[in-house]
Design an enzyme around this catalytic site. Structure first.
Site, PDB file in Angstrom:
ATOM      1  N   GLY A  60       0.764  -1.246   0.000  1.00 52.33           N
ATOM      2  CA  GLY A  60       0.000   0.000   0.000  1.00 52.33           C
ATOM      3  C   GLY A  60       0.796   1.299   0.000  1.00 52.33           C
ATOM      4  O   GLY A  60       0.200   2.373   0.113  1.00 52.33           O
ATOM      5  N   TRP A  62       2.405   2.961  -2.402  1.00 56.25           N
ATOM      6  CA  TRP A  62       2.050   3.877  -3.501  1.00 56.25           C
ATOM      7  C   TRP A  62       0.633   4.435  -3.302  1.00 56.25           C
ATOM      8  O   TRP A  62       0.379   5.609  -3.554  1.00 56.25           O
ATOM      9  CB  TRP A  62       2.130   3.153  -4.853  1.00 56.25           C
ATOM     10  CG  TRP A  62       3.529   3.028  -5.388  1.00 56.25           C
ATOM     11  CD1 TRP A  62       4.683   3.029  -4.665  1.00 56.25           C
ATOM     12  CD2 TRP A  62       3.917   2.885  -6.766  1.00 56.25           C
ATOM     13  NE1 TRP A  62       5.760   2.896  -5.515  1.00 56.25           N
ATOM     14  CE2 TRP A  62       5.326   2.797  -6.791  1.00 56.25           C
ATOM     15  CE3 TRP A  62       3.207   2.814  -7.971  1.00 56.25           C
ATOM     16  CZ2 TRP A  62       6.035   2.653  -7.990  1.00 56.25           C
ATOM     17  CZ3 TRP A  62       3.913   2.671  -9.150  1.00 56.25           C
ATOM     18  CH2 TRP A  62       5.312   2.587  -9.166  1.00 56.25           C
ATOM     19  N   ASP A 121       2.970  -1.166 -10.328  1.00 56.09           N
ATOM     20  CA  ASP A 121       4.211  -1.661  -9.714  1.00 56.09           C
ATOM     21  C   ASP A 121       4.126  -3.194  -9.645  1.00 56.09           C
ATOM     22  O   ASP A 121       4.838  -3.817  -8.866  1.00 56.09           O
ATOM     23  CB  ASP A 121       4.318  -1.051  -8.302  1.00 56.09           C
ATOM     24  CG  ASP A 121       5.739  -1.089  -7.736  1.00 56.09           C
ATOM     25  OD1 ASP A 121       6.695  -1.226  -8.524  1.00 56.09           O
ATOM     26  OD2 ASP A 121       5.884  -0.977  -6.506  1.00 56.09           O
ATOM     27  N   LYS A 161       6.240  -0.312 -13.944  1.00 51.88           N
ATOM     28  CA  LYS A 161       7.523  -0.971 -13.672  1.00 51.88           C
ATOM     29  C   LYS A 161       7.758  -2.046 -14.722  1.00 51.88           C
ATOM     30  O   LYS A 161       6.873  -2.857 -14.991  1.00 51.88           O
ATOM     31  CB  LYS A 161       7.481  -1.623 -12.288  1.00 51.88           C
ATOM     32  CG  LYS A 161       8.697  -2.508 -12.038  1.00 51.88           C
ATOM     33  CD  LYS A 161       8.956  -2.746 -10.589  1.00 51.88           C
ATOM     34  CE  LYS A 161       7.989  -3.681  -9.926  1.00 51.88           C
ATOM     35  NZ  LYS A 161       8.237  -3.763  -8.489  1.00 51.88           N
TER      36      LYS A 161
HETATM   37  C1  LIG Z   1       6.360  -4.634  -5.561  1.00 47.23           C
HETATM   38  S1  LIG Z   1       4.775  -5.087  -4.985  1.00 47.23           S
HETATM   39  C2  LIG Z   1       3.920  -3.558  -5.032  1.00 47.23           C
HETATM   40  C3  LIG Z   1       4.307  -2.595  -3.934  1.00 47.23           C
HETATM   41  C4  LIG Z   1       3.392  -1.396  -3.870  1.00 47.23           C
HETATM   42  N1  LIG Z   1       3.539  -0.528  -5.029  1.00 47.23           N
HETATM   43  C5  LIG Z   1       3.636  -0.565  -2.639  1.00 47.23           C
HETATM   44  O1  LIG Z   1       3.992   0.594  -2.774  1.00 47.23           O
HETATM   45  O2  LIG Z   1       3.442  -1.061  -1.535  1.00 47.23           O
HETATM   46  C6  LIG Z   1       4.112  -5.921  -6.364  1.00 47.23           C
HETATM   47  C7  LIG Z   1       2.684  -6.400  -6.188  1.00 47.23           C
HETATM   48  O3  LIG Z   1       2.199  -6.908  -7.441  1.00 47.23           O
HETATM   49  C8  LIG Z   1       1.195  -7.853  -7.119  1.00 47.23           C
HETATM   50  N2  LIG Z   1       0.853  -8.676  -8.277  1.00 47.23           N
HETATM   51  C9  LIG Z   1       1.632  -9.561  -8.920  1.00 47.23           C
HETATM   52  N3  LIG Z   1       0.949 -10.178  -9.886  1.00 47.23           N
HETATM   53  C10 LIG Z   1      -0.306  -9.663  -9.877  1.00 47.23           C
HETATM   54  C11 LIG Z   1      -1.481  -9.922 -10.634  1.00 47.23           C
HETATM   55  N4  LIG Z   1      -1.498 -10.830 -11.598  1.00 47.23           N
HETATM   56  N5  LIG Z   1      -2.597  -9.209 -10.348  1.00 47.23           N
HETATM   57  C12 LIG Z   1      -2.590  -8.302  -9.337  1.00 47.23           C
HETATM   58  N6  LIG Z   1      -1.498  -8.011  -8.587  1.00 47.23           N
HETATM   59  C13 LIG Z   1      -0.383  -8.690  -8.855  1.00 47.23           C
HETATM   60  C14 LIG Z   1       1.840  -8.649  -5.982  1.00 47.23           C
HETATM   61  O4  LIG Z   1       0.882  -9.356  -5.243  1.00 47.23           O
HETATM   62  C15 LIG Z   1       2.540  -7.549  -5.181  1.00 47.23           C
HETATM   63  O5  LIG Z   1       1.787  -7.136  -4.077  1.00 47.23           O
END
Ligand SMILES: C[S@@+](CC[C@H](N)C(=O)[O-])C[C@H]1O[C@@H](n2cnc3c(N)ncnc32)[C@H](O)[C@@H]1O
Length: 206
Positions: A60, A62, A121, A161
């Site tokens: 959370g 972002w 992201d 990203k």
């Molecule tokens: C690097 S983290 C994001 C961090 C977030 N931007 C923050 O500031 O806290 C990447 C996220 O992408 C999500 N993710 C990966 N594949 C996904 C998908 N197919 N659909 C939805 N979310 C996905 C993961 O569950 C993870 O929570």
């Protein structure tokens, strides 16, 4: 089970990471918050009253940054595979963005409101097979681009990203054929050893 050398090393690095320490002090849920803050400081993406879609929102960081900047007159809609602890000013959908039904839920929540900013992201879980991980990451970035092209206002922006490697140049080319301006950003909180880079696209082409 005894922690492995790599998990001990990761934990040591995590504890000593200045962005982790700052996030704890500033009340952000992730060190990633500083990536968006730095990009926003330079590119002025987040504005009061704006509707923002945050793809891959958990835990959370972002969304917190976005909700604060768009204020009460704006709206942040977050989406992630994993649950998100409630955040003021953020509506959340838990689901897989690759699924049509999840996209439909997101569209329903938007109620045709014009979207000023799409931020993604998203990163898949690492399987350890680099070519498969890269392909999965590029696929998520492609879906995010499709969504941005379909829902952004003409003045809207898209921040995504991506990981440098197979498919990166093709993706960049696609992004350039859909947006007038595309720049890359590598904020300080993005680790040097990571191949991740953020692409910022604006000026949607008709
Ligand atoms: C690097 S983290 C994001 C961090 C977030 N931007 C923050 O500031 O806290 C990447 C996220 O992408 C999500 N993710 C990966 N594949 C996904 C998908 N197919 N659909 C939805 N979310 C996905 C993961 O569950 C993870 O929570």
């Amino acid at each position: 089970m005894k922690p492995s050398k790599t998990s001990k090393q990761w934990m040591r690095e995590h504890i000593n990471d200045p962005f982790v320490q700052r996030a704890q002090k500033d009340g952000y849920r992730s060190r990633a918050a500083y990536k968006l803050l730095e990009i926003d400081e330079r590119d002025h993406l987040l504005k009061p009253g704006m509707v923002v879609v945050d793809l891959g929102a958990t835990p959370g960081g972002w969304s917190q940054v976005a909700a604060t900047k768009v204020g009460r007159s704006g709206k942040v809609i977050g989406l992630d595979l994993l649950p998100l602890d409630p955040l003021a000013g953020v509506d959340f959908i838990q689901g897989d963005f690759r699924e049509e039904s999840v996209l439909k839920q997101l569209e329903a929540l938007l109620e045709n409101r014009p979207v000023g900013l799409v931020i993604s992201d998203m990163a898949p879980n690492i399987s350890g097979i680099p070519s498969a991980d890269q392909a999965r990451a590029m696929y998520l970035a492609e879906l995010a681009m499709e969504f941005a092209v379909a829902h952004l206002t003409p003045e809207g922006s898209f921040l995504v990203k991506v990981f440098q490697g197979e498919g990166f140049e093709t993706y960049l080319h696609q992004l350039r054929s859909s947006f007038r301006k595309v720049v890359s950003r590598k904020p300080k909180a993005s680790r040097d050893r990571s191949s991740e880079v953020y692409l910022l696209a604006s000026g949607k082409l008709e």
